[in-house]
Design a protein around this motif. Structure first.
Motif, PDB file in Angstrom:
ATOM      1  N   PRO A   1       3.976   9.770  -7.999  1.00 58.13           N
ATOM      2  CA  PRO A   1       4.076   8.607  -8.877  1.00 58.13           C
ATOM      3  C   PRO A   1       5.289   8.684  -9.801  1.00 58.13           C
ATOM      4  O   PRO A   1       5.645   9.744 -10.315  1.00 58.13           O
TER       5      PRO A   1
ATOM      6  N   PHE B   1       1.523   3.119  -3.321  1.00 61.06           N
ATOM      7  CA  PHE B   1       0.486   4.006  -3.863  1.00 61.06           C
ATOM      8  C   PHE B   1       0.592   5.423  -3.306  1.00 61.06           C
ATOM      9  O   PHE B   1      -0.107   6.320  -3.774  1.00 61.06           O
TER      10      PHE B   1
ATOM     11  N   THR C   1       7.282   2.908  -9.676  1.00 60.86           N
ATOM     12  CA  THR C   1       6.249   2.682  -8.656  1.00 60.86           C
ATOM     13  C   THR C   1       4.905   2.375  -9.278  1.00 60.86           C
ATOM     14  O   THR C   1       4.118   1.590  -8.731  1.00 60.86           O
ATOM     15  N   CYS C   2       4.613   2.989 -10.440  1.00 58.25           N
ATOM     16  CA  CYS C   2       3.333   2.713 -11.105  1.00 58.25           C
ATOM     17  C   CYS C   2       3.248   1.239 -11.516  1.00 58.25           C
ATOM     18  O   CYS C   2       2.197   0.608 -11.409  1.00 58.25           O
TER      19      CYS C   2
ATOM     20  N   GLN D   1       3.111  -1.006  -8.244  1.00 53.61           N
ATOM     21  CA  GLN D   1       1.828  -0.920  -7.530  1.00 53.61           C
ATOM     22  C   GLN D   1       0.915  -2.076  -7.899  1.00 53.61           C
ATOM     23  O   GLN D   1       0.463  -2.857  -7.052  1.00 53.61           O
ATOM     24  N   GLN D   2       0.619  -2.166  -9.183  1.00 56.39           N
ATOM     25  CA  GLN D   2      -0.388  -3.122  -9.638  1.00 56.39           C
ATOM     26  C   GLN D   2       0.137  -4.562  -9.644  1.00 56.39           C
ATOM     27  O   GLN D   2      -0.587  -5.498  -9.286  1.00 56.39           O
TER      28      GLN D   2
ATOM     29  N   GLU E   1      -8.334   2.957  -3.166  1.00 52.69           N
ATOM     30  CA  GLU E   1      -7.661   1.704  -3.483  1.00 52.69           C
ATOM     31  C   GLU E   1      -6.762   1.255  -2.331  1.00 52.69           C
ATOM     32  O   GLU E   1      -6.720   0.063  -1.975  1.00 52.69           O
ATOM     33  N   VAL E   2      -6.028   2.198  -1.717  1.00 56.49           N
ATOM     34  CA  VAL E   2      -5.164   1.861  -0.580  1.00 56.49           C
ATOM     35  C   VAL E   2      -5.996   1.363   0.604  1.00 56.49           C
ATOM     36  O   VAL E   2      -5.650   0.366   1.255  1.00 56.49           O
TER      37      VAL E   2
ATOM     38  N   SER F   1       0.829  -1.218   0.000  1.00 59.20           N
ATOM     39  CA  SER F   1       0.000   0.000   0.000  1.00 59.20           C
ATOM     40  C   SER F   1       0.857   1.259   0.000  1.00 59.20           C
ATOM     41  O   SER F   1       0.421   2.329  -0.458  1.00 59.20           O
TER      42      SER F   1
ATOM     43  N   CYS G   1      -1.035   7.436 -11.586  1.00 55.01           N
ATOM     44  CA  CYS G   1      -0.595   6.285 -12.381  1.00 55.01           C
ATOM     45  C   CYS G   1      -1.743   5.829 -13.265  1.00 55.01           C
ATOM     46  O   CYS G   1      -2.814   5.458 -12.764  1.00 55.01           O
TER      47      CYS G   1
ATOM     48  N   LYS H   1      -3.478   3.193 -15.526  1.00 55.22           N
ATOM     49  CA  LYS H   1      -3.449   1.734 -15.516  1.00 55.22           C
ATOM     50  C   LYS H   1      -2.892   1.162 -16.820  1.00 55.22           C
ATOM     51  O   LYS H   1      -2.552  -0.008 -16.889  1.00 55.22           O
TER      52      LYS H   1
ATOM     53  N   VAL I   1      -7.027   7.179  -5.351  1.00 57.72           N
ATOM     54  CA  VAL I   1      -5.891   6.380  -4.891  1.00 57.72           C
ATOM     55  C   VAL I   1      -6.095   5.953  -3.447  1.00 57.72           C
ATOM     56  O   VAL I   1      -5.803   4.807  -3.065  1.00 57.72           O
TER      57      VAL I   1
END
Length: 720
Positions: free
Chosen positions: A510, A506, A514-515, A518-519, A675-676, A503, A603, A605, A672
């Motif tokens: 960005p 995120f 890191t982008c 993250q995913q 999502e975190v 987490s 970021c 997707k 963001v």
């Protein structure tokens, strides 16, 4: 009301008459006889004559006073020349006046009689006693044009004293015609300069419907278009128009400049005749006093080069190419006291002056028709200020418009702007839409309260998970730890630590790395966690099924086949992530529209399809784990493992089902944060539902974490 007239100081204004052959001296003229246009013919004879007092007869009886004034100017100029003994010595000028009909078939009647006499025989003249040398025509260019078709055949000099006509300026078509009025080349510039001086763009112009008026329209419109003053009403005085502000004198058609042109025309002919006689004397063409008389064709040659200064010191030039542009007087009608109607010169326009100094105007001398001393405003629509653009009104002139506010993120920083200017990508329009401001960068930073809170939560949960892992390692030989498949518990706890720590990827500005992390990290570690839960659920089911007769279930349990669920499920997710990175990986992007005054660094997707495939696969694993755990919830488990697994998967699925609509509605760093928070909430659900009860038993109920306690609990369960 500002009539603009050519300054008589430069011989700029005139009205035109047709002219015919001559009486021999100054005459008394009965002014009641003047009507329409007429022709005046300048003739000459040898010797100095006295005034004869010959009356002039004109066929049309309708009196037009201006025509009488023009003939007086003609007579005055001829008499002044005849009285000058040093000029045209021993020769006398005179003139004849002829009426000109406006009908085509009679317009050339009198000129024909004048040329060939009463017998009207072409190319034969019985008029031996009178020698006509030039023709003065006007005031209309139309009549001068028609008469020139006859005079041009004989190269007979024709001078027009009316307003300058562009139709007559073609020297190839009219080789024997000279216009005394200078070119109106700057009238359009003069009028537009006056409009610009007062900031007027909604005015009415009174214009004569003649050839000159029609010729001036395109020039005036073109000049107005150059100066963005293209909003003028051409007022031909319709019956419903209101002319209350206009004094009556405005409609007085008397133009004194025409008389000035007549005076100069007579002197031009006399000067040319004088030069011609001197030339003949030098070459001794005239052998005696009765020598050969000069012809009009010979005079035409000398007229072309004539330049002289008249009695008031102004230069007169017949050659149009050598003429300078005229100066224009700006007149104001003074009507005080009532009915005065006095034309007062309040300014001047000099086209030959330096740009910026061409217009001179004494505004304190201007008397406005409104009765006020303040300059009236003459606009159809008020100027649009900064922040607004001009929106044309359908069916109306260009200067009639509405002021429309600039759209979002567009500005107008000046008045009278037709289009708003869009701010740059990293700028935004202020509230007044008149300035672009630099956008502040926005992202979920560690320094923000929200980012700091989420980061602290992620670290705290990861530390808590590590503590749980430590407890399990410390009590690895106890009944509770062994009963829950110690290895799978370790894998689940380690994966949860990484879930909480991912987490942190995120949060912060960005970057490309890191982008991507993250995913990919999120997808893989949660896949390991959920697949571990699925493996634990399958093991619980197999453990109870293996008690039943038959060796199939027992064989699966002993062989460790459930442990293959984790690598197989993880390998599928790795494949999906690899395809995602290979086709359209995540990247750093900006969003300048979601938050006013901010540019969101986020970021992207990359491929939304790949993102939802990863998320959907993770959801399918969670749904499978929930289904298996739900079916095994009633199995007789001493530590209620199946129920805890069922509840943990219920929490996990609920969190991510809630995440989807909220995520799509959120914008910027809130998106963001959602999502975190979903990552932390789902991980905390797994940690709390599966491991908190076990830690409670290990730490607070140690008697249950032993073989003796296990047996007591089993016996108690059987009794119930």
């Amino acid at each position: 009301m500002f009539p603009i007239k050519k300054s008589t100081h430069r011989a700029d204004h005139g009205v035109v008459f047709p002219v015919d052959s001559l009486a021999t001296c100054s005459i008394a003229i009965p002014w009641q006889e003047f009507g329409r246009d007429f022709g005046v013919v300048v003739s000459w004879q040898r010797g100095r004559a006295k005034s004869q007092g010959t009356p002039l007869v004109v066929s049309d009886k309708q009196f037009v006073f201006k025509n009488y004034q023009f003939v007086l100017a003609l007579a005055f100029a001829i008499e002044e020349i005849n009285k000058n003994s040093d000029f045209l010595s021993n020769w006398t000028l005179g003139f004849d006046v002829y009426d000109v009909q406006f009908r085509d078939w009679t317009m050339l009647k009198n000129p024909f009689i004048w040329l060939f006499g009463k017998y009207k025989i072409p190319n034969y003249s019985c008029m031996k006693d009178s020698r006509s040398i030039a023709v003065l025509t006007g005031p209309l260019g139309f009549t001068s044009d028609k008469i020139e078709t006859l005079l041009g055949l004989y190269r007979f000099p024709q001078l027009t004293f009316g307003a300058f006509s562009h139709a007559l300026s073609d020297h190839h078509k009219f080789p024997a015609l000279y216009q005394m009025a200078p070119k109106d080349t700057s009238i359009a510039i003069a009028m537009v300069s006056l409009l610009l001086h007062f900031n007027w763009n909604w005015v009415g112009l009174l214009n004569l419907e003649d050839e000159n008026g029609l010729w001036s329209l395109p020039e005036l419109k073109e000049e107005m278009a150059k100066n963005r003053s293209d909003c003028v009403t051409w007022d031909n005085c319709p019956h419903e128009a209101s002319l209350d502000w206009l004094p009556g004198r405005v409609f007085d058609m008397t133009m004194s400049g025409h008389s000035y042109n007549i005076y100069n025309a007579v002197y031009a002919v006399a000067k040319a005749l004088h030069e011609m006689l001197l030339h003949q004397t030098e070459v001794q063409i005239m052998g005696n006093r009765k020598g050969t008389l000069p012809s009009p064709a010979q005079l035409l040659h000398f007229l072309k080069n004539i330049q002289f200064h008249n009695s008031v010191g102004h230069q007169v030039i017949l050659d149009e190419k050598s003429k300078l542009g005229p100066d224009y007087d700006i007149l104001n009608i003074w009507n005080f006291p009532e009915g005065l109607e006095l034309e007062v010169r309040v300014g001047k326009f000099s086209p030959n002056a330096l740009r910026g100094n061409q217009l001179s105007l004494s505004e304190d001398m201007v008397e406005w028709g409104t009765g006020n001393t303040e300059t009236p405003h003459s606009v159809c629509s008020k100027p649009c200020g900064p922040g607004f653009r001009k929106s044309p009104q359908e069916g109306k002139a260009a200067c009639c418009f509405n002021c429309t506010p600039c759209p979002q993120n567009e500005i107008a920083n000046m008045t009278e702007m037709e289009h708003c200017v869009k701010c740059a990508h990293r700028q935004y329009a202020n509230a007044k839409r008149n300035q672009c401001l630099q956008r502040d960068e926005s992202f979920l930073a560690f320094g923000d309260p929200l980012g700091m809170a989420l980061a602290c939560m992620g670290i705290c949960f990861s530390m808590l998970t590590a503590a749980v892992l430590g407890i399990f390692v410390k009590h690895q030989d106890t009944a509770i730890v062994k009963a829950n498949n110690r290895t799978l518990s370790y894998i689940l706890l380690i994966s949860l630590i990484f879930c909480f720590l991912c987490s942190l990827l995120f949060i912060g500005r960005p970057k490309t790395v890191t982008c991507i992390l993250q995913q990919i990290t999120f997808g893989l570690v949660f896949t390991v966690a959920v697949s571990t839960v699925l493996a634990k659920t399958v093991i619980v089911v197999l453990a109870f099924k293996s008690i039943s007769p038959g060796r199939t279930m027992r064989g699966l349990l002993v062989s460790g086949a459930p442990n293959l669920i984790i690598p197989i499920c993880t390998l599928i997710q790795v494949t999906l992530c690899g395809l995602w990175l290979g086709t359209s990986p995540p990247f750093v992007d900006t969003d300048a529209h979601s938050e006013h005054g901010h540019i969101i660094i986020l970021c992207n997707k990359g491929s939304l399809t790949a993102f939802y495939c990863v998320l959907g696969y993770l959801g399918s694993l969670a749904l499978a784990s929930f289904t298996v755990a739900f079916l095994a919830r009633n199995l007789p488990d001493t530590f209620n493992e199946a129920k805890f697994l069922t509840f943990s998967m219920l929490v996990f699925c609920s969190v991510w089902l809630t995440f989807l609509p909220v995520y799509h509605c959120a914008k910027g760093k809130v998106m963001v944060a959602v999502e975190v928070f979903s990552i932390l909430a789902s991980g905390a659900g797994l940690l709390g539902c599966i491991f908190v009860p076990k830690c409670y038993n290990i730490l607070l109920m140690p008697n249950r974490n032993s073989l003796h306690g296990f047996r007591e609990k089993s016996q108690h369960s059987r009794k119930n």
